[in-house]
Write an enzyme that holds these catalytic residues in place. Structure first.
Site, PDB file in Angstrom:
ATOM      1  N   HIS A 144     -20.157  14.388   0.130  1.00  0.00           N
ATOM      2  CA  HIS A 144     -20.454  15.618   0.877  1.00  0.00           C
ATOM      3  C   HIS A 144     -19.806  16.843   0.242  1.00  0.00           C
ATOM      4  CE1 HIS A 144     -16.537  14.447   2.467  1.00  0.00           C
ATOM      5  NE2 HIS A 144     -16.391  15.658   2.942  1.00  0.00           N
ATOM      6  N   ASN A 187      -2.343   0.461  -4.383  1.00  0.00           N
ATOM      7  CA  ASN A 187      -2.458  -0.671  -3.476  1.00  0.00           C
ATOM      8  C   ASN A 187      -2.716  -1.908  -4.308  1.00  0.00           C
ATOM      9  OD1 ASN A 187      -4.900  -2.395  -2.075  1.00  0.00           O
ATOM     10  ND2 ASN A 187      -3.290  -1.885  -0.625  1.00  0.00           N
ATOM     11  N   THR A 188      -2.038  -2.999  -3.961  1.00  0.00           N
ATOM     12  CA  THR A 188      -2.455  -4.294  -4.510  1.00  0.00           C
ATOM     13  C   THR A 188      -2.419  -5.301  -3.374  1.00  0.00           C
ATOM     14  OG1 THR A 188      -0.198  -4.705  -5.286  1.00  0.00           O
ATOM     15  CG2 THR A 188      -1.754  -3.906  -6.920  1.00  0.00           C
ATOM     16  N   ARG A 189      -3.342  -6.231  -3.429  1.00  0.00           N
ATOM     17  CA  ARG A 189      -3.489  -7.149  -2.295  1.00  0.00           C
ATOM     18  C   ARG A 189      -4.051  -8.500  -2.746  1.00  0.00           C
ATOM     19  NH1 ARG A 189      -7.034  -3.047  -2.495  1.00  0.00           N
ATOM     20  NH2 ARG A 189      -9.225  -3.581  -2.814  1.00  0.00           N
ATOM     21  N   HIS A 239       2.941  11.879  -0.725  1.00  0.00           N
ATOM     22  CA  HIS A 239       2.620  13.303  -0.605  1.00  0.00           C
ATOM     23  C   HIS A 239       3.867  14.117  -0.950  1.00  0.00           C
ATOM     24  CE1 HIS A 239      -1.349  12.795   1.092  1.00  0.00           C
ATOM     25  NE2 HIS A 239      -0.884  11.885   1.924  1.00  0.00           N
ATOM     26  N   HIS A 296      -1.608   7.321  -4.970  1.00  0.00           N
ATOM     27  CA  HIS A 296      -1.906   6.175  -4.122  1.00  0.00           C
ATOM     28  C   HIS A 296      -1.920   4.921  -4.985  1.00  0.00           C
ATOM     29  CE1 HIS A 296      -5.350   3.431  -3.033  1.00  0.00           C
ATOM     30  NE2 HIS A 296      -4.603   3.306  -1.955  1.00  0.00           N
ATOM     31  N   SER A 352       0.841  -1.187   0.000  1.00  0.00           N
ATOM     32  CA  SER A 352       0.000   0.000   0.000  1.00  0.00           C
ATOM     33  C   SER A 352       0.878   1.238   0.000  1.00  0.00           C
ATOM     34  CB  SER A 352      -0.857  -0.037   1.265  1.00  0.00           C
ATOM     35  OG  SER A 352      -1.778   1.006   1.236  1.00  0.00           O
TER      36      SER A 352
END
Lengths: 293, 293
Positions: free
Chosen positions: B193, B132-134, B120, B130, B116
């Site tokens: 939101h 991620n691999t899982r 920044h 960003h 992950s």
């Protein structure tokens, strides 16, 4: 408000109006007291770049009914960001919320009014603080609220003073109020993933309806008055102290915990964002300058 | 891992080991590429106060089984904070999660491994990113992952380059992969939101199991390789540009949106925090310096 819900006293039109008027009065009084501190703080090299500021008020309408007024003081000499928001809203709960809110299963309509305060001082030696009081009406009606203190550097005397104010506010209403509501506060403002409390507590209460609206309203008034009285005094005691860059960094990190709590756990924040509340008003609680180093 | 779950291939011990080894390899390669940029950036008055940094690795054990290694580069010349974390964990889902995770109702035990990444950059002109691999194993087994880009100032050429890398990675595996997974990414990284997307997209996929473990694993490898290749090139193209204080403030505000997404909506973050994951590793995604003005 529509006619069908609890229009007969208690929680009827007259009571709604009195509650809404009161929340506006709290906003007025607290803003005045915080502005007074902006004017009276001593000037030193850490705050001289900032002018004393006053609250700017912005009114907003809610899609679906009602609205509010945000009062925000930004970039002041004592307060880096302080929000004192009032709102009076009504509408219908979505399916998702009907089982979670007392009295909403029978009829999804609601009315809610309140005043909500978050104060982020510039100085890491002046504690962050939060206060909220509200009245909610569905097919039932109740009050909720509380106040809590989040110092970066806890000071036992200051903590005691804050708790004393709420203990005094609770005392006339029930022998067990302060104990119950301060315990509720500690449980509520807890970050399980950090194994930390958000601050040093205060009180928290919800679904409060003893059957005597006048007394419950007066209790809720006294909770707000306790805050309006004690927090500015606490801020005044520390606001002239100078701080170090290390203390400032510790404050910005502590503010990060505040953000984590509000976005991960705070029911009011999550509820507001998911029920079409005013995003700017709800997220006014987020600190102006935060670090996750 | 205990014996009872899917120990027969696919998703058996050998496959778990190969997946875990691969995620460690991704960490190694990506850290090396980012460190190379730290060394090669031009020095100017906005970054000269910062030395080139390298990744610091910290290993941790998970209560309940497994652990991981965080690699974090802090306060660098190009990267203000970059985290490249790997973990291999196993345990039992709490009651709360058993209905939400495929295959966990029958048997609550799980095994999960992944890499992950959250980056920044210091410069507001270099996009946040960003990846991620899982691989997850319950009584079922699957892969998931993706990569996405969050520029403060979107640049159509840069966006296209990022998407092209993932389009190329997807192409050999299915004609519809890129379209499906880029749409999934746009839907996933959305802040209702704010009525804003988190960034300019990329790809996102989950519960990916075609029945051919080798091919699904190779696809997941190619997704990570696409990121390891394209993101450093994108960063290199912008890292020598100078920025203004206004751009820096815009970056800090954009980072606030990133925090809002991760704490309010990101399933991985919330899931990790609620299942006893490593808080420091999970919240490594949070930006170092953020503003909610």
């Amino acid at each position: 408000m529509t006619d069908a819900i609890a229009d007969d006293a208690p929680y009827g039109e007259e009571h709604k109006q009195r509650a809404a008027d009161w929340f506006a009065e709290v906003q007025k009084r607290l803003c005045a007291r915080l502005e007074e501190l902006e004017q009276s703080v001593q000037v030193h090299e850490l705050n001289e770049a900032f002018e004393p500021q006053s609250f700017e008020r912005t009114s907003w309408d809610r899609d679906g009914g009602g609205g509010g007024t945000m009062a925000v003081l930004r970039n002041g000499r004592v307060f880096e960001k302080a929000g004192v928001n009032i709102s009076v809203v009504h509408g219908e709960f979505s399916e998702e919320f009907r089982d979670r809110v007392p009295g909403a299963r029978e009829d999804p309509r609601f009315w809610a009014a309140g005043v909500s305060v978050v104060i982020h001082p510039r100085s890491p030696l002046v504690p962050i603080s939060h206060m909220n009081t509200r009245m909610i009406v569905t097919t039932e009606g109740w009050f909720g609220g509380g106040g809590d203190l989040t110092p970066v550097y806890p000071d036992p005397e200051e903590t005691e003073r804050f708790h004393d104010a709420f203990r005094d506010a609770c005392a006339p209403y029930g022998d067990d109020y302060y104990d119950r509501f301060s315990k509720w506060c500690d449980e509520y403002f807890y970050l399980p993933h950090r194994k930390e409390t958000r601050g040093v507590g205060g009180i928290f209460y919800d679904n409060h309806a003893t059957g005597d609206w006048e007394t419950d309203f007066k209790f809720t008034q006294d909770v707000a008055l306790a805050f309006v009285s004690v927090y500015p005094d606490i801020a005044r005691d520390k606001m002239n102290l100078k701080w170090t860059p290390e203390q400032r960094l510790a404050q910005r990190v502590k503010r990060g915990r505040y953000v984590e709590f509000n976005l991960l756990y705070d029911r009011g924040t999550i509820f507001g964002l998911k029920t079409g509340g005013n995003t700017d008003a709800i997220l006014m609680s987020l600190p102006p300058d935060v670090a996750w180093p």
